[in-house]
Design an enzyme around this catalytic site. Structure first.
Site, PDB file in Angstrom:
ATOM      1  N   HIS A   1      12.262  10.214  -3.702  1.00  0.00           N
ATOM      2  CA  HIS A   1      12.620   9.619  -4.006  1.00  0.00           C
ATOM      3  C   HIS A   1      13.962   8.901  -4.621  1.00  0.00           C
ATOM      4  CE1 HIS A   1       9.139   6.356  -4.047  1.00  0.00           C
ATOM      5  NE2 HIS A   1       8.957   6.739  -3.761  1.00  0.00           N
TER       6      HIS A   1
ATOM      7  N   ARG B   1      17.566   7.238  -3.269  1.00  0.00           N
ATOM      8  CA  ARG B   1      18.418   6.288  -4.108  1.00  0.00           C
ATOM      9  C   ARG B   1      20.108   7.328  -4.409  1.00  0.00           C
ATOM     10  NH1 ARG B   1      13.952   6.450  -7.194  1.00  0.00           N
ATOM     11  NH2 ARG B   1      15.974   8.267  -9.027  1.00  0.00           N
TER      12      ARG B   1
ATOM     13  N   GLY C   1       0.060  -0.955   0.085  1.00  0.00           N
ATOM     14  CA  GLY C   1      -0.130  -0.490   0.062  1.00  0.00           C
ATOM     15  C   GLY C   1       0.607   1.704   0.418  1.00  0.00           C
TER      16      GLY C   1
END
Length: 179
Positions: free
Chosen positions: A53, A57, A8
């Site tokens: 994000h 990374r 989710g």
């Protein structure tokens, strides 16, 4: 190897998939490729999510490619470890292309087309890890969102059936559904 990571919103699925991809690339020496499917122009908190994000990374060795149209494949290097983030965005881009009116949706046919593109991408890679949203666990889906939800659910089923491993991530804990 093809791996599907489901979860989710904010479940920790992306962090788990990144750890999995990094471990596979370190073991094999393969290049790491992050295939981003979130359209930066889609509004809302999109740009903040992209920044988050990218920050997660940073320093891990990922090269980043955008893949906004599942009708064409991104140019990933052969034998790379590829992390596709994520099936939900890819589905939305397919059903509701930017600058075009939405076409009538046939969820099984759309899921077939999306799965075919992801299978073709996986065939080019040493490892392909696909992150996807599990949105149908939350109960009733509003009528306007049902074609999207049905397509994504069908895509997830197709990917799960064809994957070598499937994980569900709940509260940051990965659960192996298929190994």
């Amino acid at each position: 190897m093809t791996v599907l990571v489901l979860g989710g919103a904010a479940s920790g699925k992306s962090a788990f998939a990144e750890r999995l991809a990094c471990a596979r690339a370190e073991r094999t020496g393969a290049p790491l490729v992050y295939v981003a499917t979130l359209d930066p122009g889609s509004g809302g908190d999109t740009r903040a999510r992209i920044r988050s994000h990218r920050a997660a990374r940073a320093g891990k060795g990922f090269a980043t490619l955008e893949w906004l149209d599942a009708r064409t494949l991104p140019a990933v290097p052969e034998n790379a470890v590829v992390l596709v983030e994520d099936g939900g965005n890819l589905t939305a881009n397919f059903l509701y292309p930017p600058g075009q009116p939405p076409a009538p949706c046939d969820p099984p046919a759309a899921a077939d087309a999306l799965a075919a593109s992801l299978h073709a991408l996986a065939a080019r890679c040493a490892d392909c890890i696909v992150v996807s949203n599990e949105i149908t666990l939350g109960g009733d889906i509003p009528a306007a969102s049902r074609p999207y939800a049905a397509t994504l659910a069908a895509l997830n089923r197709r990917l799960a059936a064809a994957s070598d491993a499937v994980y569900a991530v709940v509260a940051g804990i990965p659960l192996a559904l298929k190994e």
